[in-house]
Design a protein around this motif. Sequence first.
Motif, short mmCIF file in Angstrom:
data_model
loop_
_atom_site.label_atom_id
_atom_site.label_comp_id
_atom_site.label_asym_id
_atom_site.label_seq_id
_atom_site.Cartn_x
_atom_site.Cartn_y
_atom_site.Cartn_z
N ALA A 177 -1.08 -49.47 -49.44
CA ALA A 177 -2.00 -48.48 -50.01
C ALA A 177 -1.41 -48.02 -51.34
O ALA A 177 -0.22 -48.15 -51.60
CB ALA A 177 -2.15 -47.29 -49.07
N PRO A 178 -2.26 -47.47 -52.23
CA PRO A 178 -1.74 -46.92 -53.48
C PRO A 178 -0.78 -45.76 -53.19
O PRO A 178 -1.00 -44.98 -52.25
CB PRO A 178 -2.99 -46.42 -54.21
CG PRO A 178 -4.13 -47.18 -53.57
CD PRO A 178 -3.74 -47.38 -52.15
N ALA A 179 0.27 -45.64 -53.99
CA ALA A 179 1.22 -44.54 -53.86
C ALA A 179 1.56 -44.00 -55.25
O ALA A 179 1.34 -44.68 -56.25
CB ALA A 179 2.49 -45.00 -53.14
N LEU A 180 2.08 -42.77 -55.29
CA LEU A 180 2.28 -42.08 -56.56
C LEU A 180 0.99 -42.17 -57.37
O LEU A 180 0.96 -42.69 -58.49
CB LEU A 180 3.46 -42.68 -57.33
CG LEU A 180 4.82 -42.63 -56.62
CD1 LEU A 180 5.91 -43.21 -57.51
CD2 LEU A 180 5.18 -41.22 -56.20
N VAL A 181 -0.06 -41.64 -56.77
CA VAL A 181 -1.41 -41.82 -57.31
C VAL A 181 -2.15 -40.48 -57.31
O VAL A 181 -1.97 -39.67 -56.40
CB VAL A 181 -2.17 -42.87 -56.45
CG1 VAL A 181 -2.35 -42.41 -55.01
CG2 VAL A 181 -3.51 -43.23 -57.07
N PRO A 182 -2.97 -40.21 -58.33
CA PRO A 182 -3.78 -38.99 -58.33
C PRO A 182 -4.77 -38.97 -57.17
O PRO A 182 -5.20 -40.02 -56.68
CB PRO A 182 -4.51 -39.05 -59.67
CG PRO A 182 -3.68 -39.96 -60.53
CD PRO A 182 -3.12 -40.98 -59.58
N LEU A 183 -5.14 -37.76 -56.74
CA LEU A 183 -6.06 -37.58 -55.63
C LEU A 183 -7.39 -37.04 -56.14
O LEU A 183 -7.43 -36.24 -57.08
CB LEU A 183 -5.46 -36.64 -54.59
CG LEU A 183 -4.13 -37.11 -53.97
CD1 LEU A 183 -3.57 -36.06 -53.02
CD2 LEU A 183 -4.30 -38.45 -53.26
N THR A 184 -8.46 -37.45 -55.50
CA THR A 184 -9.80 -37.07 -55.95
C THR A 184 -10.39 -35.96 -55.08
O THR A 184 -10.08 -35.84 -53.89
CB THR A 184 -10.75 -38.28 -55.92
OG1 THR A 184 -10.83 -38.79 -54.58
CG2 THR A 184 -10.25 -39.38 -56.85
N ILE A 185 -11.24 -35.16 -55.70
CA ILE A 185 -11.98 -34.11 -55.01
C ILE A 185 -13.47 -34.36 -55.23
O ILE A 185 -13.91 -34.53 -56.38
CB ILE A 185 -11.63 -32.70 -55.54
CG1 ILE A 185 -10.11 -32.47 -55.50
CG2 ILE A 185 -12.39 -31.63 -54.76
CD1 ILE A 185 -9.53 -32.36 -54.12
N THR A 186 -14.25 -34.39 -54.17
CA THR A 186 -15.69 -34.58 -54.28
C THR A 186 -16.40 -33.47 -53.52
O THR A 186 -15.78 -32.58 -52.95
CB THR A 186 -16.11 -35.95 -53.73
OG1 THR A 186 -15.74 -36.04 -52.35
CG2 THR A 186 -15.44 -37.08 -54.49
N GLY A 187 -17.73 -33.54 -53.50
CA GLY A 187 -18.50 -32.56 -52.73
C GLY A 187 -18.64 -31.22 -53.43
O GLY A 187 -18.57 -31.13 -54.67
#
Length: 402
Positions: free
Chosen positions: A198-208
């Motif tokens: 899986a991707p690591a050291l990666v930005p996280l997304t917020i939806t909704g």
Amino acid sequence: MATEENPYDAVIIGGGACGLMCAVQAGLRGKRTLVLERNGHPGEKIRISGGGRCNYTNLYTDVGNFVSADPSFAGPVFAGWTVNDTIQFFEQQGITGKEKTLGQLFPVSNNAKDVVAAFTRLMHRYGQQLQTHSNALSVDKLETGEFEVTYEHRGATHGVITPKVVLASGGLPVAKLGASDFALRIARQFGLDIVPTAPALVPLTITGKDAEWFAALSGNSVYCRVSNERISFEENMLFTHWGLSGPAILQISSYWRPGETLVLDLLPAHSLEQLIKTERAAGGKRLVGQLLGDFYSKRLVESLGRFLPIQTKIASLGKADAKRIAETIHRFAVKPAGDKGYDKAEVMRGGIATRELEQTTLEAKKIPGLYFGGECVDMTGWLGGYNFQWAWASGHAIAQAI
């Protein structure tokens, strides 16, 4: 041993950090290697690392700084090539390090190209063959016990016979720099287990429903402590138009799993309840928003007005109000929708299971002569130079065996 028919002691697939170190260290031992690099230049991820400055190691490297099914596996590898070895190696090439923060070491020149140039010089000095624009296609074991590596070079297909093969072709980030699953495919071909990647050291997304609130804060950075049930990191966090980034988020992304909630302490160095008490003792004339303005940007304070009574005088707050404000600031819950994927990830989590490899040489236990090093192995470091230290150390370990 290299012969006229088989001129290389080993073929190294991948001219990144691990592959280059492996070739140089093998050259020091009098071995001759061929490094196949699919890009036009070696060390492309080195060149872009640290914003082009290359955070090439971390002074505090320890197995505890790694995500793996078995982090302790790296112990003997790091014992064989220590942080001091890395520092001395680069100093001998005219690259002096300077510590930025948290043990992160950068070249004084702030130029990652110096690191790549050091390796290319050493490759030439020790007679190692570097062939760019060479895309490895297959690795096959012959009845003689040797391997045949097939690769494409400028539109033509070639084959080379070698007694040993080193897979140092990296992981899945970043596609534009030539990332591929080649090492994983070869491992599966030879029946080796793979820890899910899986991707690591990666930005996280917020939806909704919360996406607009986060997007409105894009560009704001705040020092915080971000936690889940397993670990916490205390560094800067950056709001973006698609979610959260910055060192604190990148760090915990390696431990985050889809569906989990993260808890943000937006003021880890203070107790907001105590600050409110102190303000009240001084008369409490200031507004809640003015108190928060001591620590945050105007835009963040205004955005927090969605959750907090920022226009209320501190003297007017009851105990329950003060507690609610403190709970919001110190335990701000966020449930990411996902991550930005491999193209935005710095490294890959998971990879070839360490139980498949010899602990000191990284040779596949089932396939003598086949080695795996660097990012393709299930050994993912924290942000801050740890992954480079693993790459150098694993390249060195393999070189002692080929």
